[in-house]
Design a protein around this motif. Structure first.
Motif, PDB file in Angstrom:
ATOM      1  N   ILE A  73      69.972  -4.407 -18.701  1.00  0.00           N
ATOM      2  CA  ILE A  73      69.514  -5.313 -19.762  1.00  0.00           C
ATOM      3  C   ILE A  73      68.676  -4.544 -20.782  1.00  0.00           C
ATOM      4  O   ILE A  73      68.835  -4.723 -21.997  1.00  0.00           O
ATOM      5  CB  ILE A  73      68.724  -6.493 -19.158  1.00  0.00           C
ATOM      6  N   ALA A  74      67.786  -3.681 -20.312  1.00  0.00           N
ATOM      7  CA  ALA A  74      66.953  -2.896 -21.229  1.00  0.00           C
ATOM      8  C   ALA A  74      67.818  -2.023 -22.132  1.00  0.00           C
ATOM      9  O   ALA A  74      67.540  -1.890 -23.330  1.00  0.00           O
ATOM     10  CB  ALA A  74      65.960  -2.041 -20.442  1.00  0.00           C
ATOM     11  N   ARG A  76      71.015  -2.608 -23.028  1.00  0.00           N
ATOM     12  CA  ARG A  76      71.710  -3.482 -23.972  1.00  0.00           C
ATOM     13  C   ARG A  76      70.753  -3.998 -25.041  1.00  0.00           C
ATOM     14  O   ARG A  76      71.055  -3.951 -26.236  1.00  0.00           O
ATOM     15  CB  ARG A  76      72.363  -4.655 -23.240  1.00  0.00           C
ATOM     16  N   GLU A  77      69.578  -4.488 -24.615  1.00  0.00           N
ATOM     17  CA  GLU A  77      68.619  -5.046 -25.578  1.00  0.00           C
ATOM     18  C   GLU A  77      68.032  -3.970 -26.483  1.00  0.00           C
ATOM     19  O   GLU A  77      67.554  -4.277 -27.576  1.00  0.00           O
ATOM     20  CB  GLU A  77      67.511  -5.803 -24.845  1.00  0.00           C
ATOM     21  N   GLU A 125      75.729  -8.455 -16.406  1.00  0.00           N
ATOM     22  CA  GLU A 125      75.588  -7.478 -17.494  1.00  0.00           C
ATOM     23  C   GLU A 125      76.872  -6.683 -17.695  1.00  0.00           C
ATOM     24  O   GLU A 125      77.268  -6.410 -18.818  1.00  0.00           O
ATOM     25  CB  GLU A 125      74.413  -6.535 -17.225  1.00  0.00           C
TER      26      GLU A 125
END
Length: 195
Positions: A73-74, A76-77, A125
């Protein structure tokens, strides 16, 4: 008594000792009694938090999947592409080998809603990355694309952790950043480079 236990963090002390044992001997060698002895608590103390050896392994797998999901997630974000997410998968797995050894050993784990939630976050994800490629018209068969992408990054992680890449002289003994560059090049062949 173990200092962590003295301060009320027996659960963390047990997990940390279990991770140390798994790193050196594998999950099959894990014993709650040995962990208790190593951290200086009664042999029944770990059962209070985990119930059994399988409960402890399930907690470790849950922690591992949550850590993997957080890493993906980190990435992607932070603006990372699907390729970057794949590199993060390998980076997480190779930097958390004990977690990784347990996460994908379902015969050692209990059916547990927290484990299902954590693994669902991580796999979500991977799926969302393929959906993004599909929206761009780069993937026609999303199911096959998820399998292909996951197989590639999971396989490379496993090959690196077992030393097989090095034994086959495919890493040239290079450090982890070079491994991640190799992952980026190999995964780029599947979905194209981010550029």
């Amino acid at each position: 008594m173990h200092p962590s236990y003295h301060h009320g963090d027996l659960r963390r002390a047990v997990i940390d000792e279990a991770l140390r044992i798994i790193s050196s001997s594998g999950p099959e060698q894990l014993s709650l009694r040995a962990i208790a002895a190593a951290i200086g608590v009664s042999h029944t103390a770990p059962r209070h938090h985990f119930g059994s050896r399988d409960g402890l392994l399930t907690a470790i797998a849950t922690e591992g999947f949550d850590g993997l999901a957080d890493a993906l997630i980190a990435t992607r974000e932070g603006g990372g592409t699907f390729l970057d997410v794949g590199v993060s998968y390998v980076g997480y797995g190779t930097s958390h080998p004990a977690h990784f050894a347990v996460m994908f050993a379902p015969d050692l784990l209990l059916e547990d809603p927290e484990l299902a939630r954590a693994s669902g976050r991580a796999f979500g994800e991977l799926r969302s990355g393929v959906e993004a490629l599909g929206a761009d018209g780069r993937v026609e068969d999303a199911h096959a694309a998820v399998v292909a992408g996951w197989s590639l990054v999971h396989g490379l992680t496993t090959l690196a952790l077992t030393g097989n890449l090095e034994r086959a002289n495919l890493t040239g003994g290079r450090p982890a950043p070079e491994l991640l560059d190799l992952v980026r090049r190999a995964a780029g062949m599947l979905y194209g480079s981010p550029g």
